[in-house]
Design a protein around this motif. Structure first.
Motif, short mmCIF file in Angstrom:
data_model
loop_
_atom_site.label_atom_id
_atom_site.label_comp_id
_atom_site.label_asym_id
_atom_site.label_seq_id
_atom_site.Cartn_x
_atom_site.Cartn_y
_atom_site.Cartn_z
N GLY A 85 15.71 -42.59 117.41
CA GLY A 85 15.77 -43.22 118.82
C GLY A 85 14.98 -42.31 119.82
N PRO A 86 15.59 -41.09 119.92
CA PRO A 86 14.98 -40.05 120.99
C PRO A 86 13.38 -40.10 120.76
N ALA A 87 12.96 -40.21 119.49
CA ALA A 87 11.56 -39.77 119.31
C ALA A 87 10.71 -41.18 119.78
N LEU A 88 11.34 -42.26 119.64
CA LEU A 88 10.53 -43.52 120.20
C LEU A 88 10.76 -43.93 121.71
N LEU A 89 11.98 -43.21 122.25
CA LEU A 89 12.16 -43.52 123.87
C LEU A 89 11.70 -42.39 124.60
N LEU B 87 8.06 -32.53 116.60
CA LEU B 87 9.48 -32.96 116.56
C LEU B 87 9.63 -34.30 116.63
N SER B 88 8.77 -35.21 116.91
CA SER B 88 8.64 -36.56 117.02
C SER B 88 8.45 -37.07 115.53
N THR B 89 7.62 -36.49 115.16
CA THR B 89 7.58 -36.77 113.48
C THR B 89 8.53 -36.58 112.58
N VAL B 90 9.21 -35.42 112.93
CA VAL B 90 10.46 -34.85 112.09
C VAL B 90 11.40 -36.05 112.22
N LEU B 91 11.75 -36.13 113.54
CA LEU B 91 13.05 -37.20 113.67
C LEU B 91 12.58 -38.67 112.91
N VAL C 299 21.97 -48.48 112.99
CA VAL C 299 22.65 -47.48 113.96
C VAL C 299 22.47 -46.15 113.61
N LEU C 300 22.27 -45.44 112.47
CA LEU C 300 22.08 -44.42 112.34
C LEU C 300 20.56 -44.01 112.47
N PHE C 301 19.66 -45.03 112.21
CA PHE C 301 18.07 -44.90 112.37
C PHE C 301 17.93 -44.66 114.14
N GLY C 302 18.61 -45.54 114.74
CA GLY C 302 18.50 -45.25 116.10
C GLY C 302 19.03 -44.26 116.67
N GLY D 252 14.90 -40.12 109.86
CA GLY D 252 15.47 -41.59 110.35
C GLY D 252 15.01 -42.42 108.99
N LEU D 253 13.85 -42.24 108.70
CA LEU D 253 13.38 -42.92 107.35
C LEU D 253 13.96 -42.78 106.19
N VAL D 254 14.20 -41.45 106.18
CA VAL D 254 15.17 -40.75 104.89
C VAL D 254 16.53 -41.21 104.83
N VAL D 255 17.01 -40.99 105.95
CA VAL D 255 18.57 -40.98 105.98
C VAL D 255 19.09 -42.56 106.14
N ALA D 256 18.39 -43.66 106.62
CA ALA D 256 18.71 -44.71 106.81
C ALA D 256 19.05 -45.50 105.53
#
Length: 97
Positions: A40-44, A51-55, A33-36, A59-63
């Motif tokens: 998620g905005p970077a994927l959608l 900005l996409s790379t940072v998000l 859920v947190l990764f999404g 997500g890959l660090v926080v999850a």
């Protein structure tokens, strides 16, 4: 072996197994859920490259951090509640009761 030197019963082993399963499933759900939410905005959406790379990286660090924290907190709470020498103060009445 438990704190008293005896073997754990089947019920104690089953309770530990269920608690470990709960910890893993709830941690995986929370991390997903947190990764999404973060990536998620970077994927959608079509966001700018940096900005996409940072998000995605955030997500890959926080999850995994959330996954680990959730597993540890659930298992420590179970261990604390399962301690036989723990005194439960909720059933005591105060002097003014």
């Amino acid at each position: 072996m438990d704190a008293h030197g005896g073997r754990r019963g089947q019920a104690e082993r089953d309770a530990m197994t269920v608690e470990i399963g709960y910890a893993l499933v709830s941690a995986a759900f929370a991390a997903a859920v947190l990764f999404g939410a973060v990536a998620g905005p970077a994927l959608l959406f079509d966001l700018p490259g940096p900005l996409s790379t940072v998000l995605l990286r955030l997500g890959l660090v926080v999850a995994p951090l959330v996954f680990t924290a959730r597993v540890i907190s659930v298992l420590l709470r179970f261990r604390w509640q399962a301690r036989p020498d723990r005194t439960d103060r909720t059933d005591r009445t105060g002097p003014d009761s």
